[in-house]
Design an enzyme around this catalytic site. Sequence first.
Site, PDB file in Angstrom:
ATOM      1  N   HIS A 193       0.844  -1.199   0.000  1.00  0.00           N
ATOM      2  CA  HIS A 193       0.000   0.000   0.000  1.00  0.00           C
ATOM      3  C   HIS A 193       0.878   1.247   0.000  1.00  0.00           C
ATOM      4  O   HIS A 193       2.102   1.172  -0.123  1.00  0.00           O
ATOM      5  CB  HIS A 193      -0.972  -0.023   1.176  1.00  0.00           C
ATOM      6  N   ALA A 194       0.259   2.382   0.115  1.00  0.00           N
ATOM      7  CA  ALA A 194       0.983   3.641  -0.103  1.00  0.00           C
ATOM      8  C   ALA A 194       2.147   3.850   0.865  1.00  0.00           C
ATOM      9  O   ALA A 194       3.226   4.273   0.473  1.00  0.00           O
ATOM     10  CB  ALA A 194       0.014   4.820  -0.019  1.00  0.00           C
TER      11      ALA A 194
END
Lengths: 592, 94
Positions: B21-22
């Site tokens: 994820h980010a």
Amino acid sequence: MDKEKIKTTVILRGIGVSPGIVSGRAYVLDRCDVQALHIKMESDEALSKETERFQQALADSEMQLRGIKDRLEDGEGIGPLFINVQIMILRDRKFVESTVNYIRENRINAEWALNLTISKYRDIFSRIDDSYIKGRIKDIEDVAQLVFRYLSDERCERVADIPEKVILVARDLSPADTVQIKSDKILGFATDVGSKTSHTAIVARAIEIPATVGLETITREVMTDDIVIVDGTSGVVIVNPDPEILKRYEEKKRHYLVLEENLLREAHLPAVTKDNHRIGIGANIEFSDEIASAVLHGANGIGLFRTEFIYINKERLPTEEEHFMHYTQVVRGDGIKWATIRTFDLGGDKFISDPRLSDEMNPAMGLRAVRYCLREVELFKVQIRAILRASVYGNTGILIPMISGVQEIKTVKKIISEVQDNLRAEGIPFNEKTKLGIMIEVPSAVVIAEYLAREVDFFSIGTNDLIQYTLAIDRVNERVDYLYQPCHPAVLRLIQHVVNAGHQAGIKVAICGEMAGDPLYTLVLEGLGLDSLSMTPLAIPRVKKIMRESTLKESKELVAKVMTFTEPQEIEQHLRTYMVQRFPELCPLTNE
Amino acid sequence: MCVRLMKLEKVFTLKNELGLHARVAAMLVNVGSRYSSAISFEKDGMVADGSSILDILTLACPKGSSFIIKAEGDDAGAVMEEFDRLIESKFGED
């Protein structure tokens, strides 16, 4: 990240040039919709200029994000992830190269090229299954919005097409602008520059919409579609107010709309009943700028000075001097006899301004107000010290919110006495007789009011929270809104209990919730024996006039009568009928 | 002068809960940016530029998926070691 959630409340002060209060969506006039701007470039020179513009907008955007990041990190070191990710996107080689290539190869302007880049990423991300990663397109879009803003700043001047029902935000309005404006389209004006005699002011008064000018930075602080409150009476503009503030201003607005001139003329007359019972009238304010309006509307004092605005959305915690400056402005305000300053009434989330933190909390019942202050004692001491120092300049009261038990107030008193010792040791003057009071808003405080009364000099009943906690309803949840009933027999009995407990201990009992400003309840509160009522300034003239035309005897009888009912609806209906018949000119607004 | 150009590649499996994820992508980019080696990520034939967070995100690696990191340069060994530690530690999640 949800874009709505990272919006922060900003307060701007200007010059109120056309009275009234309005809230609505902002429309920023000097930033046109550059996203739709499609220009084909002929010369290579123009192309390299577009590339430069894009690079400059990237740099400016990054600078702004870094500024926000620094501010957030001053809080508690909770890494502002979304900012980091957005900065990385701004610097992302692929992102930048893609846009620059579009400019050069398609021979187009930077805005158009940026749009192409976003579409490309939209396309790529839409094909990803993972819903979390799919959602990251939002980060790219947010970043692009920022870049668009910087690109637009230097390109656009004016746009004629203004949508319906907006608050017009502009650097200034010229006669050329205002001739295009239809009064039914615009709710209010907020401008960077101007004065009482500037064109904007004259137009606003002519078409009778609220306006505040001279805000200096409003066009930079507001984006189109942000929610804005314009108070053209006090000159305050609030950008992205949180639901509580918005609600409070809706209330102010309502009162403003119904305030007639003759009421205002009599506003200075005292709140003394026909049988000579005198009630103190205070104003609830959050800015010292509001004092003049409070006095004009007939306040004897400031019953509630909310201090949260001193804290929120600052780049750092306010210094003692900043506190002191605010408090002295209030306590020495022209025309007021006393001022009660309420200490910090929020949770830590409000100035760390991390959206994730506030998300996870039930803010009404969390670590806030006195609970937060007792945990962050140093922060609390700074505020107490400043209030005590200001007490030399006027009749000052300290009001502690959200007290739920005796131990809390004892601890608070210990802290105050330490602060006083320090001030004495340093030879700094303060008024030794500064009064200490507590908000009665947690039901447990009502039940043990007789014990609490021994500890303090006065009570102030905060009906908004008291009703919320007593009836177990979330005030911002519309689905349970119908249960918010100030007329609930339980609520009236709690108020009665607090008044009796306070009076038995020989201390004054005030009330400072919205109920205090609603004429429907004026006689009930009078009859319950409250010593003073504090309310939004615009509500004062009507409440005072009702009191002047009433007798304490009749209000006590009214209370006795409503206490025989078991249902909130019965009580409300009885009050409505009574008030409308008794004060036909003063109470029509209760039938909203 | 003795510059040894190293070319390394290694397969990693994501053990952290949220996958790539980010935050994780940001950490990977940050690690890579401290070294001079050229870094790329590969999954299912797709290649992502190790310096581009957007590229890495578009690989869309959920938890448990495997991907290849390639590093090329004279500090390729060191950067690979750091990637190893980071991924093994589940990026400090839990």
